[in-house]
Motif scaffolding. Structure first.
Motif, PDB file in Angstrom:
ATOM      1  N   PHE A 391       0.862  -1.253   0.144  1.00 33.88           N
ATOM      2  CA  PHE A 391       0.104  -0.052  -0.144  1.00 33.88           C
ATOM      3  C   PHE A 391       0.947   1.173  -0.161  1.00 33.88           C
ATOM      4  O   PHE A 391       0.282   2.461   0.387  1.00 33.88           O
ATOM      5  N   LEU A 392       2.205   0.987  -0.078  1.00 39.14           N
ATOM      6  CA  LEU A 392       2.962   2.221  -0.240  1.00 39.14           C
ATOM      7  C   LEU A 392       3.193   2.846  -1.855  1.00 39.14           C
ATOM      8  O   LEU A 392       3.835   3.783  -2.184  1.00 39.14           O
ATOM      9  N   GLY A 393       2.772   1.787  -2.801  1.00 39.88           N
ATOM     10  CA  GLY A 393       3.177   2.221  -4.201  1.00 39.88           C
ATOM     11  C   GLY A 393       2.274   3.138  -4.715  1.00 39.88           C
ATOM     12  O   GLY A 393       1.106   3.705  -4.079  1.00 39.88           O
ATOM     13  N   TYR A 394       2.309   3.516  -6.139  1.00 43.77           N
ATOM     14  CA  TYR A 394       1.426   4.314  -6.813  1.00 43.77           C
ATOM     15  C   TYR A 394       0.079   3.802  -6.751  1.00 43.77           C
ATOM     16  O   TYR A 394      -0.879   4.586  -6.761  1.00 43.77           O
ATOM     17  N   ASN A 395      -0.062   2.390  -6.866  1.00 48.01           N
ATOM     18  CA  ASN A 395      -1.329   1.914  -7.234  1.00 48.01           C
ATOM     19  C   ASN A 395      -2.571   2.229  -5.909  1.00 48.01           C
ATOM     20  O   ASN A 395      -3.463   2.177  -6.188  1.00 48.01           O
ATOM     21  N   ALA A 396      -1.824   2.112  -4.765  1.00 42.86           N
ATOM     22  CA  ALA A 396      -2.743   2.637  -3.695  1.00 42.86           C
ATOM     23  C   ALA A 396      -3.265   3.796  -3.767  1.00 42.86           C
ATOM     24  O   ALA A 396      -4.364   4.117  -2.908  1.00 42.86           O
ATOM     25  N   GLU A 397      -2.854   4.804  -4.524  1.00 46.62           N
ATOM     26  CA  GLU A 397      -3.468   5.952  -4.514  1.00 46.62           C
ATOM     27  C   GLU A 397      -5.132   5.846  -5.329  1.00 46.62           C
ATOM     28  O   GLU A 397      -5.875   6.713  -5.135  1.00 46.62           O
ATOM     29  N   SER A 398      -5.119   5.070  -5.794  1.00 46.19           N
ATOM     30  CA  SER A 398      -6.562   4.700  -6.430  1.00 46.19           C
ATOM     31  C   SER A 398      -7.560   4.560  -5.516  1.00 46.19           C
ATOM     32  O   SER A 398      -8.807   4.953  -5.624  1.00 46.19           O
ATOM     33  N   LEU A 399      -7.172   4.172  -4.182  1.00 47.76           N
ATOM     34  CA  LEU A 399      -8.380   3.755  -3.218  1.00 47.76           C
ATOM     35  C   LEU A 399      -8.670   5.577  -2.802  1.00 47.76           C
ATOM     36  O   LEU A 399      -9.727   5.741  -2.248  1.00 47.76           O
ATOM     37  N   VAL A 400      -7.833   6.590  -2.904  1.00 42.65           N
ATOM     38  CA  VAL A 400      -8.224   7.854  -2.738  1.00 42.65           C
ATOM     39  C   VAL A 400      -9.488   8.478  -3.525  1.00 42.65           C
ATOM     40  O   VAL A 400     -10.090   8.920  -3.030  1.00 42.65           O
ATOM     41  N   GLN A 401      -9.270   7.658  -4.678  1.00 36.96           N
ATOM     42  CA  GLN A 401     -10.463   8.261  -5.604  1.00 36.96           C
ATOM     43  C   GLN A 401     -11.786   7.503  -5.340  1.00 36.96           C
ATOM     44  O   GLN A 401     -12.646   8.176  -5.772  1.00 36.96           O
ATOM     45  N   LEU A 402     -11.678   6.643  -4.249  1.00 39.71           N
ATOM     46  CA  LEU A 402     -12.999   6.046  -3.751  1.00 39.71           C
ATOM     47  C   LEU A 402     -13.272   6.795  -2.479  1.00 39.71           C
ATOM     48  O   LEU A 402     -14.193   6.294  -1.846  1.00 39.71           O
ATOM     49  N   GLY A 403     -12.576   7.808  -2.250  1.00 40.19           N
ATOM     50  CA  GLY A 403     -12.558   8.403  -0.668  1.00 40.19           C
ATOM     51  C   GLY A 403     -12.310   7.424   0.498  1.00 40.19           C
ATOM     52  O   GLY A 403     -12.973   7.711   1.460  1.00 40.19           O
ATOM     53  N   VAL A 404     -11.404   6.592   0.311  1.00 39.60           N
ATOM     54  CA  VAL A 404     -10.933   5.540   1.563  1.00 39.60           C
ATOM     55  C   VAL A 404      -9.478   5.988   1.566  1.00 39.60           C
ATOM     56  O   VAL A 404      -8.353   5.493   0.732  1.00 39.60           O
ATOM     57  N   VAL A 503     -25.160  -1.354  12.345  1.00 39.33           N
ATOM     58  CA  VAL A 503     -25.730  -0.789  11.180  1.00 39.33           C
ATOM     59  C   VAL A 503     -27.302  -0.530  11.744  1.00 39.33           C
ATOM     60  O   VAL A 503     -27.741   0.600  11.074  1.00 39.33           O
ATOM     61  N   GLN A 504     -28.026  -1.170  12.399  1.00 43.74           N
ATOM     62  CA  GLN A 504     -29.439  -0.635  12.697  1.00 43.74           C
ATOM     63  C   GLN A 504     -29.304   0.550  13.870  1.00 43.74           C
ATOM     64  O   GLN A 504     -30.240   1.163  13.760  1.00 43.74           O
ATOM     65  N   GLU A 505     -28.226   0.586  14.613  1.00 47.03           N
ATOM     66  CA  GLU A 505     -28.276   1.832  15.416  1.00 47.03           C
ATOM     67  C   GLU A 505     -27.580   3.135  14.879  1.00 47.03           C
ATOM     68  O   GLU A 505     -27.631   4.164  15.555  1.00 47.03           O
ATOM     69  N   GLY A 506     -27.301   3.138  13.565  1.00 49.30           N
ATOM     70  CA  GLY A 506     -26.887   4.038  12.655  1.00 49.30           C
ATOM     71  C   GLY A 506     -25.532   4.400  12.917  1.00 49.30           C
ATOM     72  O   GLY A 506     -25.141   5.589  12.577  1.00 49.30           O
ATOM     73  N   SER A 507     -24.768   3.521  13.630  1.00 44.83           N
ATOM     74  CA  SER A 507     -23.279   4.070  13.539  1.00 44.83           C
ATOM     75  C   SER A 507     -22.293   3.600  12.541  1.00 44.83           C
ATOM     76  O   SER A 507     -21.031   3.754  12.572  1.00 44.83           O
ATOM     77  N   SER A 508     -23.111   2.999  11.622  1.00 44.65           N
ATOM     78  CA  SER A 508     -22.344   2.505  10.500  1.00 44.65           C
ATOM     79  C   SER A 508     -21.572   3.501   9.893  1.00 44.65           C
ATOM     80  O   SER A 508     -22.039   4.491   9.256  1.00 44.65           O
ATOM     81  N   ALA A 509     -20.327   3.367   9.312  1.00 47.04           N
ATOM     82  CA  ALA A 509     -19.381   4.382   8.516  1.00 47.04           C
ATOM     83  C   ALA A 509     -19.283   4.075   7.192  1.00 47.04           C
ATOM     84  O   ALA A 509     -18.799   4.410   6.212  1.00 47.04           O
ATOM     85  N   LEU A 510     -20.130   3.071   6.719  1.00 45.40           N
ATOM     86  CA  LEU A 510     -19.949   2.513   5.388  1.00 45.40           C
ATOM     87  C   LEU A 510     -20.738   3.351   4.397  1.00 45.40           C
ATOM     88  O   LEU A 510     -21.815   3.986   4.675  1.00 45.40           O
ATOM     89  N   ARG A 511     -20.328   3.315   3.042  1.00 49.13           N
ATOM     90  CA  ARG A 511     -20.879   4.033   2.019  1.00 49.13           C
ATOM     91  C   ARG A 511     -21.067   2.936   0.727  1.00 49.13           C
ATOM     92  O   ARG A 511     -20.374   2.159   0.651  1.00 49.13           O
ATOM     93  N   ALA A 512     -21.941   3.438   0.265  1.00 52.54           N
ATOM     94  CA  ALA A 512     -22.414   2.806  -0.854  1.00 52.54           C
ATOM     95  C   ALA A 512     -21.221   2.478  -1.997  1.00 52.54           C
ATOM     96  O   ALA A 512     -20.608   3.447  -2.509  1.00 52.54           O
ATOM     97  N   ALA A 513     -21.107   1.280  -2.664  1.00 55.05           N
ATOM     98  CA  ALA A 513     -20.243   1.082  -3.421  1.00 55.05           C
ATOM     99  C   ALA A 513     -20.747   0.517  -4.769  1.00 55.05           C
ATOM    100  O   ALA A 513     -21.348  -0.594  -4.944  1.00 55.05           O
ATOM    101  N   VAL A 514     -20.262   1.150  -5.962  1.00 50.71           N
ATOM    102  CA  VAL A 514     -20.931   1.005  -7.238  1.00 50.71           C
ATOM    103  C   VAL A 514     -19.794  -0.105  -7.677  1.00 50.71           C
ATOM    104  O   VAL A 514     -18.740   0.122  -7.970  1.00 50.71           O
TER     105      VAL A 514
END
Length: 729
Positions: A391-404, A503-514
């Motif tokens: 995750f130190l390489g250039y490829n890992a920057e693609s996760l930033v495009q997903l907001g992660v 998830v039911q309590e509303g504390s989930s930090a997940l976002r929809a993934a296309v």
């Protein structure tokens, strides 16, 4: 806050607010609350002093002072059962004299003008010294005016932990046995500052890496207690001191210098091993998260199992690399990946893609049917914690495009992501019965476990799916720190239950993934070639709608070209053509008719392995063909050479024109000869002709068959066989 009797008031240093300048205990407050008598706890021979209540309140109001509960004499408030008989006897002896006096004349003893008369009477009645009486009174006032203030301070005796000074001309400690036996021998040596420094330096240098102290002490003496170096037989040999410190002295230096246990371990095994095996386990990973998807941990390990090829079960392909993605809040395994190459971004991509996307579709690809509630992990997490690897390489920057965002653990600190590290052991514990599992305690002569391997990468994925299902749904987390809300809702600490509750309590930090967006960012890229048979990638052929519409195959018949593609290493069915500079991914279909076999559902690793073997076999066949061709040509040349020699050995008796005119006649003769040779193969072996019959014989002579009779018989047999194929020839 009101000032009460026996309260502690602390004044802070103006330059350093964390330090106390003085702490005073309130001993008495006047009935009108105008004056106060206090005693300072930091002055060794302090006595009660009177001050104004107004001044104290001003110091408290302007925060120059504060009321504290940090009592330096809190150790005096001990349970009666923890006291020894001698301690109780010493305390009761003093309290019997001063106790009644302090209870009756407490205020009078605080007054300097009245205190002297009481002290004089005690000196006269009990023969105590004035200094001793004031010591007990001061201890009573400073300690909080309780009976235990008269306990003796025996724990301060002896100077424990304090270094003693010694004179160089006098040996400390008991004499050695050698000196007691032979007084002419040396008594020993004192550990002065120089010897102590040598021992400390040697301990830091040699006492590490799991060595014993005895072996390290031998190296310390050879290195740091050398008097001179002598050349013996061409080798410099150290001459040690005539009197050396003993190992007991060295141990004493080690124990006194390295009093801290952490410091001892750091010196012996190193910081890395201390962090992994000896650190204090007082943290809680739930401090970093608020609900499911707040933080994922990811890591890879080499699986302790040997696999076989999916294409050829006779071939052992080695050990796989297993990736795991774990949700910190629920401890649920959110995704995994199995690949046959070392830890890399490609393997991490597969694990993340599996963690982000729907698990029902993934399991259907493996022939496993599950419900959404069996493995509900789907969506993009808030952040990811990884190590300093792929995750130190250039490829890992693609996760930033997903907001992660990706957080990196410190080097050599796998304990920072201890959940995923521990789950590798959990996975291995669940598959340690599978054939091909690596047994560390294998004895000599035992069967080779590598040859016992039976699983393929696909079957291992199927097995891990069931193991993960069993863990997520039915593994009880005994040490999970349940919150008050979880306890009120009667939540049982199972990973799936914790996930669903969050998830039911509303504390989930997940976002929809296309899925298309996830694949566009995570799938590795490569180039494919457009040919007349289709889009060729890794020796397989694909087709997409754009290629059909724009007639790529027809154009490729004139000139081939390359296109950018995104592929999935785990499946040959997933291939996307990158259009519009990579902004659009168009799916491709695998062409079953063009490819030589069905590759649906196969790993791309198996496909590459198969065509690699085909390539190797082709090279071997090419080399063998060269050898066979050489043999064939040699035989041809030998036949031609023999024919030429036979031709040249017969000199023609007629002219060249006569030879050419006789070609037709010669051809007919050759045909008759070939026919006779062909018929002769089907005739019985020739037998000797019988002689003339004896004179008295009555048998009639029968002449032998003519050649044309044989031809007629042969023609009749062939006609019979044509009508009835079962008739023998």
């Amino acid at each position: 806050m009101d000032i009460l009797r026996l309260s502690l008031i602390a004044w802070r240093d103006p330059n350093n607010h964390d330090l106390y300048v003085d702490i005073k205990r309130v001993l008495w407050i006047s009935p009108d609350k105008h004056s106060v008598i206090t005693i300072s706890l930091g002055i060794k021979k302090g006595m009660p002093q009177s001050c104004s209540m107004k001044d104290l309140c001003e110091d408290l109001a302007y925060q120059r002072a504060e009321i504290t509960t940090d009592d330096p004499f809190a150790y005096l408030h001990r349970d009666e059962s923890s006291l020894s008989e001698n301690e109780r006897a010493s305390r009761d002896r003093i309290h019997a004299v001063l106790g009644p006096l302090l209870e009756i004349h407490f205020e009078a003893l605080l007054c300097r003008q009245k205190r002297g008369a009481f002290v004089t009477r005690i000196m006269k009645d009990h023969k105590w010294k004035k200094k001793e009486i004031y010591k007990y009174l001061r201890r009573y006032w400073q300690g909080g005016c309780v009976k235990n203030c008269f306990l003796p301070d025996w724990h301060l005796r002896g100077g424990k932990g304090k270094r003693k000074s010694c004179s160089p001309d006098k040996k400390r400690g008991r004499p050695s046995d050698a000196w007691l036996t032979n007084r002419s021998s040396d008594w020993g040596i004192n550990v002065d500052a120089d010897i102590r420094a040598r021992l400390i330096k040697g301990i830091k240098e040699f006492y590490k890496d799991g060595r014993t102290f005895t072996s390290a002490f031998e190296d310390i003496k050879r290195k740091h207690f050398v008097q001179e170096m002598l050349l013996q037989n061409g080798v410099w040999v150290p001459q040690l001191w005539s009197v050396l410190p003993t190992i007991e002295q060295a141990r004493y230096v080690y124990q006194t210098e390295f009093l801290d246990e952490t410091k001892k371990l750091l010196n012996k095994v190193g910081r890395h091993r201390v962090n992994l095996q000896h650190r204090a386990l007082i943290g809680n990973p739930n401090r970093l998260v608020i609900g499911p998807g707040s933080l994922y941990q990811i890591d890879a390990t080499v699986g302790d199992i040997y696999l076989r090829s999916q294409l050829d079960p006779q071939r052992v392909i080695g050990r796989p690399v297993i990736y795991l993605v774990v949700d910190v809040f629920s401890r649920m395994i959110a995704g995994f990946a199995v690949l046959m190459e070392g830890p890399s971004w490609m393997g991490a991509m597969q694990a993340l893609e599996n963690a982000f996307c729907n698990k029902v579709e993934f399991c259907q690809g493996l022939g496993i049917t599950i419900s959404p509630n069996d493995w509900p992990c789907e969506g993009l997490p808030e952040s990811i914690l990884a190590d300093n690897g792929e995750f130190l390489g250039y490829n890992a920057e693609s996760l930033v495009q997903l907001g992660v965002p990706v957080h990196q653990a410190a080097p050599l600190r796998p304990d920072w992501k201890g959940l995923v590290e521990r789950y590798f052991r959990t996975v291995h514990d669940r598959i340690n019965w599978v054939p091909g599992y690596v047994h560390p305690d294998r004895d000599r002569g035992d069967p080779d476990y590598r040859l016992d391997g039976a699983l393929t990468p696909r079957s291992l994925r199927e097995l891990l799916v069931w193991c993960i299902q069993q863990y997520n749904l039915h593994h009880h987390l005994d040490r999970y720190p349940l919150t008050q809300a979880m306890i009120e809702d009667h939540i049982t600490p199972y990973p799936a239950a914790l996930w669903n509750w969050g998830v039911q309590e509303g504390s989930s930090a997940l976002r929809a993934a296309v899925p298309d967006q996830v694949r566009a960012c995570l799938l590795p890229r490569d180039t494919a070639r457009v040919t007349r048979q289709g889009i060729r990638f890794k020796s397989l052929y694909y087709m997409c709608s754009t290629a059909l519409t724009q007639q790529w195959c027809v154009k490729a018949s004139l000139r081939e070209w390359t296109v950018d593609v995104a592929y999935h290493p785990r499946s040959t069915k997933i291939l996307f053509v990158c259009l519009n500079d990579g902004r659009t991914l168009e799916p491709c279909q695998l062409l079953e008719r063009v490819n030589e076999t069905s590759w649906q559902g196969q790993d791309l690793y198996d496909v590459e392995d198969y065509f690699k073997i085909r390539s190797i076999e082709g090279k071997v066949a090419k080399q063998s063909k060269t050898q066979r061709t050489a043999s064939f040509v040699s035989k041809q040349e030998a036949i031609v050479e023999a024919a030429v020699q036979a031709r040249d050995s017969h000199v023609p008796s007629i002219s060249k024109s006569a030879q050419l005119k006789a070609i037709g006649h010669n051809k007919r003769l050759e045909q008759q000869y070939e026919q006779q040779q062909h018929v002769a193969k089907y005739l019985p072996a020739p037998q000797a002709e019988p002689g003339p019959p004896p004179p008295d014989s009555q048998d009639e002579y029968v002449p032998p068959d003519k050649p044309y009779d044989l031809l007629r018989q042969m023609r009749e047999r062939r006609a019979a066989q044509w009508k009835n194929p079962s008739t023998p020839l």
